[in-house]
Write a protein that holds these residues in place. Structure first.
Motif, short mmCIF file in Angstrom:
data_model
loop_
_atom_site.label_atom_id
_atom_site.label_comp_id
_atom_site.label_asym_id
_atom_site.label_seq_id
_atom_site.Cartn_x
_atom_site.Cartn_y
_atom_site.Cartn_z
N LEU A 112 -32.52 -22.40 -14.08
CA LEU A 112 -31.95 -21.10 -13.70
C LEU A 112 -32.70 -20.62 -12.47
CD1 LEU A 112 -30.02 -18.70 -14.52
CD2 LEU A 112 -32.03 -17.73 -15.67
N ILE A 113 -31.94 -20.29 -11.42
CA ILE A 113 -32.54 -19.91 -10.14
C ILE A 113 -32.19 -18.46 -9.83
CG2 ILE A 113 -32.63 -20.45 -7.67
CD1 ILE A 113 -31.41 -23.29 -8.69
N LEU A 114 -33.22 -17.70 -9.47
CA LEU A 114 -33.02 -16.34 -8.98
C LEU A 114 -33.44 -16.34 -7.52
CD1 LEU A 114 -33.47 -16.10 -12.16
CD2 LEU A 114 -34.00 -13.69 -11.68
N GLU A 115 -32.47 -16.33 -6.63
CA GLU A 115 -32.74 -16.46 -5.20
C GLU A 115 -33.48 -15.24 -4.66
OE1 GLU A 115 -31.66 -18.76 -2.75
OE2 GLU A 115 -30.44 -20.13 -3.93
N SER A 116 -33.10 -14.06 -5.10
CA SER A 116 -33.73 -12.82 -4.64
C SER A 116 -33.80 -11.85 -5.82
CB SER A 116 -32.94 -12.21 -3.49
OG SER A 116 -33.58 -11.05 -2.99
N GLU B 235 -23.92 -12.63 -11.85
CA GLU B 235 -24.33 -12.10 -10.55
C GLU B 235 -25.84 -12.14 -10.40
OE1 GLU B 235 -20.48 -10.86 -11.81
OE2 GLU B 235 -22.42 -10.39 -12.73
N GLY B 236 -26.29 -12.69 -9.27
CA GLY B 236 -27.70 -12.76 -8.96
C GLY B 236 -28.40 -14.01 -9.47
N TYR B 237 -27.63 -14.90 -10.10
CA TYR B 237 -28.20 -16.13 -10.65
C TYR B 237 -27.47 -17.36 -10.10
CZ TYR B 237 -29.82 -12.76 -14.15
OH TYR B 237 -30.37 -11.68 -14.79
N LYS B 238 -28.19 -18.48 -10.06
CA LYS B 238 -27.60 -19.76 -9.74
C LYS B 238 -28.12 -20.78 -10.74
CE LYS B 238 -27.66 -21.42 -5.62
NZ LYS B 238 -28.12 -21.83 -4.26
N VAL B 239 -27.33 -21.84 -10.94
CA VAL B 239 -27.76 -22.93 -11.81
C VAL B 239 -27.37 -24.25 -11.15
CG1 VAL B 239 -27.61 -21.66 -13.99
CG2 VAL B 239 -25.59 -22.86 -13.10
N VAL C 226 -42.34 -10.33 -7.83
CA VAL C 226 -41.97 -9.15 -7.05
C VAL C 226 -40.55 -9.30 -6.53
CG1 VAL C 226 -44.35 -8.59 -6.41
CG2 VAL C 226 -42.98 -10.13 -4.97
N THR C 227 -39.95 -8.20 -6.20
CA THR C 227 -38.58 -8.19 -5.69
C THR C 227 -38.43 -9.10 -4.49
OG1 THR C 227 -38.27 -5.92 -6.46
CG2 THR C 227 -36.79 -6.70 -4.74
N GLY C 228 -37.39 -9.96 -4.55
CA GLY C 228 -37.05 -10.80 -3.41
C GLY C 228 -37.72 -12.16 -3.37
N LYS C 229 -38.67 -12.41 -4.24
CA LYS C 229 -39.37 -13.71 -4.21
C LYS C 229 -38.66 -14.71 -5.11
CE LYS C 229 -43.93 -15.77 -4.67
NZ LYS C 229 -45.35 -15.54 -5.03
N LYS C 230 -38.07 -15.72 -4.50
CA LYS C 230 -37.28 -16.71 -5.23
C LYS C 230 -38.07 -17.35 -6.36
CE LYS C 230 -34.67 -21.00 -4.55
NZ LYS C 230 -34.21 -22.03 -3.56
#
Lengths: 114, 113
Positions: B76-80, B62-66, B14-18
């Motif tokens: 691959l991390i999606l914080e929100s 944008e919207g991703y971290k590694v 769901v939206t916003g769940k890391k």
């Protein structure tokens, strides 16, 4: 920005005929041009690649040609077979010491008619 | 057997769940990268890493971290997460010169509701 355009988006050929997929790139500093094949539900796999110091490369039924002046490269598949049905992606990149992006084309869905 | 392993294969969130998508390779490759695949847009590079602790942005970061703390792993991390991050994600590695001759993982289909 850097861009790779790929045509056509879909291609249907009779089994045994040839198929040609074309790509153009915008960055004249690009020096490496791979082609990947993705079968339905599978991962992309490298099928052939070419560097900017070579004009043509062949591997059995597949070949790639590069025209650096026109910034254009093409994939040629001869004597097509049913197992050639897949999505094909071209790409362009330039190896640099501090950055190495790769830009893919939007893909060509190739269908082989029996 | 040489491979790039991604987990999970499918993920609905769901939206916003890391969330984190893991990627591991057993080929001692230095170069690893992440891509998203969307219909009509092909593969787009998100982030890449040339070695441990060395990462850089691709075309759509944008919207991703590694992170690259170990040579074999590149999560691959999606914080929100947001719905526009619904996509098919591929991790890839290469031992060749930088991003050449990429070896892809089997993909992660992510749906963000």
């Amino acid at each position: 920005g850097e861009n790779v355009e790929q045509h056509p988006s879909t291609l249907s050929v009779q089994e045994g005929d040839s198929a040609v997929i074309k790509c153009t790139y915008s960055d004249s500093a690009s020096n490496y041009f791979p082609w990947y094949k993705q079968e339905l539900g599978k991962r992309p796999q490298l099928i052939i690649d070419i560097r900017s110091n070579v004009g043509e490369k062949k591997d059995q039924r597949i070949a790639v040609t590069l025209n650096k002046t026109a910034k254009h490269f093409s994939l040629h598949i001869t004597e097509t077979q049913p197992e050639d049905s897949a999505v094909y992606f071209c790409a362009a990149s330039k190896a640099q010491s501090s950055a190495s992006k790769i830009i893919f084309g939007s893909g060509t869905r190739l269908s082989i008619r029996p | 057997e040489a491979q790039v392993t991604q987990n999970p294969r499918y993920l609905i969130t769901v939206t916003g769940k890391k969330l984190t998508v893991t990627c591991s390779q057993n080929m001692n490759h230095e170069y690893m990268s992440w891509y998203r695949q969307d219909p009509g847009l092909g593969l787009r590079q998100i982030y890449y890493s040339m070695n441990v602790e060395v990462t850089d942005k691709g075309d759509v970061p944008e919207g991703y971290k590694v992170s690259r703390k170990e040579k074999r792993n590149f999560p691959l991390i999606l914080e929100s997460p947001s719905p526009n991050q619904t996509s098919l994600y591929f991790c890839a590695s290469s031992s060749d010169r930088l991003n050449e001759k990429l070896f892809f993982g089997s993909g992660t289909q992510l749906s963000v509701l």
